[in-house]
Design a protein around this motif. Sequence first.
Motif, PDB file in Angstrom:
ATOM      1  N   SER A   8     -48.367 -12.856 -49.202  1.00  0.00           N
ATOM      2  CA  SER A   8     -49.563 -12.608 -48.207  1.00  0.00           C
ATOM      3  C   SER A   8     -49.771 -13.750 -47.476  1.00  0.00           C
ATOM      4  CB  SER A   8     -50.620 -12.239 -49.035  1.00  0.00           C
ATOM      5  OG  SER A   8     -52.026 -12.018 -48.309  1.00  0.00           O
ATOM      6  N   LEU A   9     -49.260 -13.507 -46.321  1.00  0.00           N
ATOM      7  CA  LEU A   9     -49.619 -14.670 -45.337  1.00  0.00           C
ATOM      8  C   LEU A   9     -50.981 -14.846 -44.635  1.00  0.00           C
ATOM      9  CD1 LEU A   9     -46.197 -15.057 -43.404  1.00  0.00           C
ATOM     10  CD2 LEU A   9     -47.091 -16.178 -45.473  1.00  0.00           C
ATOM     11  N   SER A  10     -51.583 -15.813 -44.436  1.00  0.00           N
ATOM     12  CA  SER A  10     -52.690 -16.060 -43.705  1.00  0.00           C
ATOM     13  C   SER A  10     -52.322 -16.499 -42.042  1.00  0.00           C
ATOM     14  CB  SER A  10     -53.574 -17.269 -44.039  1.00  0.00           C
ATOM     15  OG  SER A  10     -52.953 -18.518 -43.730  1.00  0.00           O
ATOM     16  N   VAL A  16     -47.627 -21.836 -39.166  1.00  0.00           N
ATOM     17  CA  VAL A  16     -46.797 -22.830 -39.863  1.00  0.00           C
ATOM     18  C   VAL A  16     -45.295 -22.368 -40.036  1.00  0.00           C
ATOM     19  CG1 VAL A  16     -46.205 -23.961 -41.972  1.00  0.00           C
ATOM     20  CG2 VAL A  16     -48.557 -24.068 -41.144  1.00  0.00           C
ATOM     21  N   ALA A  17     -45.236 -21.258 -40.428  1.00  0.00           N
ATOM     22  CA  ALA A  17     -43.765 -20.553 -40.537  1.00  0.00           C
ATOM     23  C   ALA A  17     -43.074 -20.339 -39.109  1.00  0.00           C
ATOM     24  CB  ALA A  17     -44.169 -19.178 -41.168  1.00  0.00           C
ATOM     25  N   LEU A  78     -43.468 -10.138 -41.366  1.00  0.00           N
ATOM     26  CA  LEU A  78     -44.548 -10.759 -42.120  1.00  0.00           C
ATOM     27  C   LEU A  78     -45.596 -11.289 -41.042  1.00  0.00           C
ATOM     28  CD1 LEU A  78     -42.617 -12.852 -44.877  1.00  0.00           C
ATOM     29  CD2 LEU A  78     -44.146 -11.012 -45.241  1.00  0.00           C
ATOM     30  N   ILE A  79     -45.074 -11.694 -39.927  1.00  0.00           N
ATOM     31  CA  ILE A  79     -45.895 -12.409 -38.821  1.00  0.00           C
ATOM     32  C   ILE A  79     -46.709 -11.297 -38.131  1.00  0.00           C
ATOM     33  CG2 ILE A  79     -45.814 -13.710 -36.917  1.00  0.00           C
ATOM     34  CD1 ILE A  79     -43.682 -15.470 -38.074  1.00  0.00           C
ATOM     35  N   THR A  90     -50.863 -19.025 -28.905  1.00  0.00           N
ATOM     36  CA  THR A  90     -51.082 -20.292 -29.988  1.00  0.00           C
ATOM     37  C   THR A  90     -49.886 -20.656 -30.619  1.00  0.00           C
ATOM     38  OG1 THR A  90     -53.654 -20.038 -30.083  1.00  0.00           O
ATOM     39  CG2 THR A  90     -52.456 -21.658 -31.544  1.00  0.00           C
ATOM     40  N   ALA A  91     -49.220 -19.526 -31.217  1.00  0.00           N
ATOM     41  CA  ALA A  91     -48.087 -19.349 -31.860  1.00  0.00           C
ATOM     42  C   ALA A  91     -47.014 -19.941 -31.168  1.00  0.00           C
ATOM     43  CB  ALA A  91     -47.730 -18.199 -32.897  1.00  0.00           C
TER      44      ALA A  91
END
Length: 140
Positions: A8-10, A16-17, A78-79, A90-91
Amino acid sequence: MPDTSSLSLSAQDCLVALMIAVSASDEDIRTAELVKIESALNLLPVFSGYDNDRVATISKTVFDLFEQEDGLDALFGLIREALPERLNETAYALACDVAAADGTLDEAELRLLEEIRYELNIDRLHAAAIERGARARHLT
């Protein structure tokens, strides 16, 4: 293939990834890129309250996925699940900054940035402005 179903990603993990993915895309993670990631984590409001100890976990996840045939697709899956649309630009900006940090953009980094643009649905004009800003910030 690593089990990403339990991961589970925030939103911050997603950022970061993507920065790590850009740095690792040319199979040569440079010090300038790591310094850029670290300074983003320490200085940007979007990372306020982020547990920097998560960077190792996220890095391992990215590296494990990059070893898989469909790993990049899995990473983008996931993203897409975890990154709010309001952070897409932003990413992309963070990814561009990491790519530009060492003063060179190689083919692998350019291809990954193009893929990020597509996956995050970044408008071409906005992308050009973000890229130009990254270039301007990293001129020597």
